[in-house]
Design an enzyme around this catalytic site. Sequence first.
Site, PDB file in Angstrom:
ATOM      1  N   GLY A  39       0.844  -1.189   0.000  1.00  0.00           N
ATOM      2  CA  GLY A  39       0.000   0.000   0.000  1.00  0.00           C
ATOM      3  C   GLY A  39       0.876   1.233   0.000  1.00  0.00           C
ATOM      4  O   GLY A  39       0.978   1.953   0.997  1.00  0.00           O
ATOM      5  N   ALA A  40       1.549   1.488  -1.135  1.00  0.00           N
ATOM      6  CA  ALA A  40       2.548   2.563  -1.207  1.00  0.00           C
ATOM      7  C   ALA A  40       1.942   3.843  -1.752  1.00  0.00           C
ATOM      8  O   ALA A  40       2.354   4.366  -2.787  1.00  0.00           O
ATOM      9  CB  ALA A  40       3.734   2.118  -2.063  1.00  0.00           C
ATOM     10  N   GLY A  41       0.939   4.347  -1.034  1.00  0.00           N
ATOM     11  CA  GLY A  41       0.412   5.665  -1.327  1.00  0.00           C
ATOM     12  C   GLY A  41       1.283   6.717  -0.675  1.00  0.00           C
ATOM     13  O   GLY A  41       2.499   6.523  -0.519  1.00  0.00           O
TER      14      GLY A  41
ATOM     15  N   GLY B 239       2.683   5.309   2.725  1.00  0.00           N
ATOM     16  CA  GLY B 239       3.538   4.166   2.435  1.00  0.00           C
ATOM     17  C   GLY B 239       4.842   4.573   1.797  1.00  0.00           C
ATOM     18  O   GLY B 239       5.917   4.055   2.141  1.00  0.00           O
TER      19      GLY B 239
ATOM     20  N   ARG C  46      -1.354  -0.373  -6.365  1.00  0.00           N
ATOM     21  CA  ARG C  46      -2.127  -0.702  -7.556  1.00  0.00           C
ATOM     22  C   ARG C  46      -2.130   0.417  -8.592  1.00  0.00           C
ATOM     23  O   ARG C  46      -2.557   0.217  -9.726  1.00  0.00           O
ATOM     24  CB  ARG C  46      -3.570  -1.016  -7.138  1.00  0.00           C
ATOM     25  CG  ARG C  46      -3.695  -2.284  -6.309  1.00  0.00           C
ATOM     26  CD  ARG C  46      -5.044  -2.407  -5.647  1.00  0.00           C
ATOM     27  NE  ARG C  46      -6.135  -2.364  -6.613  1.00  0.00           N
ATOM     28  CZ  ARG C  46      -7.423  -2.338  -6.279  1.00  0.00           C
ATOM     29  NH1 ARG C  46      -7.771  -2.331  -5.014  1.00  0.00           N
ATOM     30  NH2 ARG C  46      -8.353  -2.314  -7.213  1.00  0.00           N
TER      31      ARG C  46
ATOM     32  N   ASN D  29      -4.723   3.419  10.457  1.00  0.00           N
ATOM     33  CA  ASN D  29      -5.579   4.048  11.454  1.00  0.00           C
ATOM     34  C   ASN D  29      -6.660   3.077  11.909  1.00  0.00           C
ATOM     35  O   ASN D  29      -7.107   2.220  11.145  1.00  0.00           O
ATOM     36  CB  ASN D  29      -6.253   5.303  10.884  1.00  0.00           C
ATOM     37  CG  ASN D  29      -5.314   6.494  10.855  1.00  0.00           C
ATOM     38  OD1 ASN D  29      -4.395   6.590  11.654  1.00  0.00           O
ATOM     39  ND2 ASN D  29      -5.547   7.404   9.932  1.00  0.00           N
TER      40      ASN D  29
ATOM     41  N   LYS E  27      -4.376   6.763  19.739  1.00  0.00           N
ATOM     42  CA  LYS E  27      -4.508   7.286  18.377  1.00  0.00           C
ATOM     43  C   LYS E  27      -5.961   7.178  17.914  1.00  0.00           C
ATOM     44  O   LYS E  27      -6.469   8.072  17.221  1.00  0.00           O
ATOM     45  CB  LYS E  27      -3.582   6.499  17.437  1.00  0.00           C
ATOM     46  CG  LYS E  27      -3.623   6.952  15.970  1.00  0.00           C
ATOM     47  CD  LYS E  27      -2.946   8.289  15.768  1.00  0.00           C
ATOM     48  CE  LYS E  27      -3.056   8.778  14.316  1.00  0.00           C
ATOM     49  NZ  LYS E  27      -2.268   7.965  13.377  1.00  0.00           N
TER      50      LYS E  27
ATOM     51  N   ASN F 217      -8.811  10.080  16.282  1.00  0.00           N
ATOM     52  CA  ASN F 217      -9.623   9.904  15.081  1.00  0.00           C
ATOM     53  C   ASN F 217     -11.118   9.927  15.395  1.00  0.00           C
ATOM     54  O   ASN F 217     -11.918  10.452  14.619  1.00  0.00           O
ATOM     55  CB  ASN F 217      -9.255   8.589  14.388  1.00  0.00           C
ATOM     56  CG  ASN F 217      -7.858   8.609  13.822  1.00  0.00           C
ATOM     57  OD1 ASN F 217      -7.411   9.611  13.285  1.00  0.00           O
ATOM     58  ND2 ASN F 217      -7.142   7.508  13.946  1.00  0.00           N
TER      59      ASN F 217
ATOM     60  N   SER G 115      -8.687  12.553   7.069  1.00  0.00           N
ATOM     61  CA  SER G 115      -8.652  11.601   5.961  1.00  0.00           C
ATOM     62  C   SER G 115     -10.059  11.140   5.588  1.00  0.00           C
ATOM     63  O   SER G 115     -10.331  10.821   4.425  1.00  0.00           O
ATOM     64  CB  SER G 115      -7.784  10.385   6.335  1.00  0.00           C
ATOM     65  OG  SER G 115      -8.298   9.737   7.481  1.00  0.00           O
TER      66      SER G 115
END
Length: 312
Positions: free
Chosen positions: A7-9, A12, A31, A103, A186, A190, A258
């Site tokens: 998940g390299a957004g 990431g 993706r 999260n 955390k 949120n 987010s």
Amino acid sequence: MKICILGAGALGCSIGGVLAMGGSDVILIDRNQPHVDAINGAGLKMRIGDEEKTVKVKAYTSPAGLEPVDLVVILVKSFATRAAIESARNLVGPDTLVMSIQNGLGHEEILAEVVGREHVLAGKTYVGGVFLEPGRIISGYKGKHTYIGELDGRLTPRLQAVVGEFNKADLLTTASTNIMGTMWDKLMVNVAAGALCGITRLPYGWLYKIPEIEEAGVAAVAEAIAVAKANHIRLTSEEPKYYWDLAAEGLPADFKTSMLQSLEKGQMTEIDFINGAVVRWGERSGIPTPVNRTLVACIKGIENWIVSFGNQ
């Protein structure tokens, strides 16, 4: 250490890029084909403060065909966790560790069901990231802390090894003996403002001016604290207003959670792993959570509107 970021957004890439700069052997999985192509073609461009650095790192759109790694870091959207780790079983060897730093609550249970509890670490991070364009991000890691722990609270050699790898890259990382408390701390942040920001569409500068919204946010946190206490979770504070104030600390007036960012993009949110987690834990503990249940219902209503009418 060989590390895969699943998940390299924005986040990431922020964490994976810093680890790569620190000497880790990093693989990025995402993706987004243009994003992956840009990283492989010209490197990952990372804006860090006033500097922009280029990090050479391998990126793929799928983990298929890759060899096992030492550590898999899960950073997909919460609702995609099960599908993501099931698609990446080939990355998990006998000694591979799998860690979520997403999260909300509930990811570790999903990971344990797929790969086995013995492979799972838990983590929480305050590192940030902003996606600018394919292959280019802003990394907000300096001065931001990350906490990693074993699910049973032990300080093990494998935990210390992962923490050492993160600290080698100047990611401020601590081995926690109270990782559940850290995760709930955390979660409180949120719970305080995430859903309310999404429902009202208000950035923080306006959200925090309305007393009725503060009252709702504090009430949602109070329910979450009651649930945590019933489950013997050790929190930093048991004062609901503390988390309402903490949620906005150091953030600009135009900051959007987010959850609001997802809704503005027409995407599903992570509500089931945030306020929804409070509701689920409350049901198991016999603690009523009407405020959180209402916030979940409102966000799900907005999501349904997006799916049904958003393109009209």
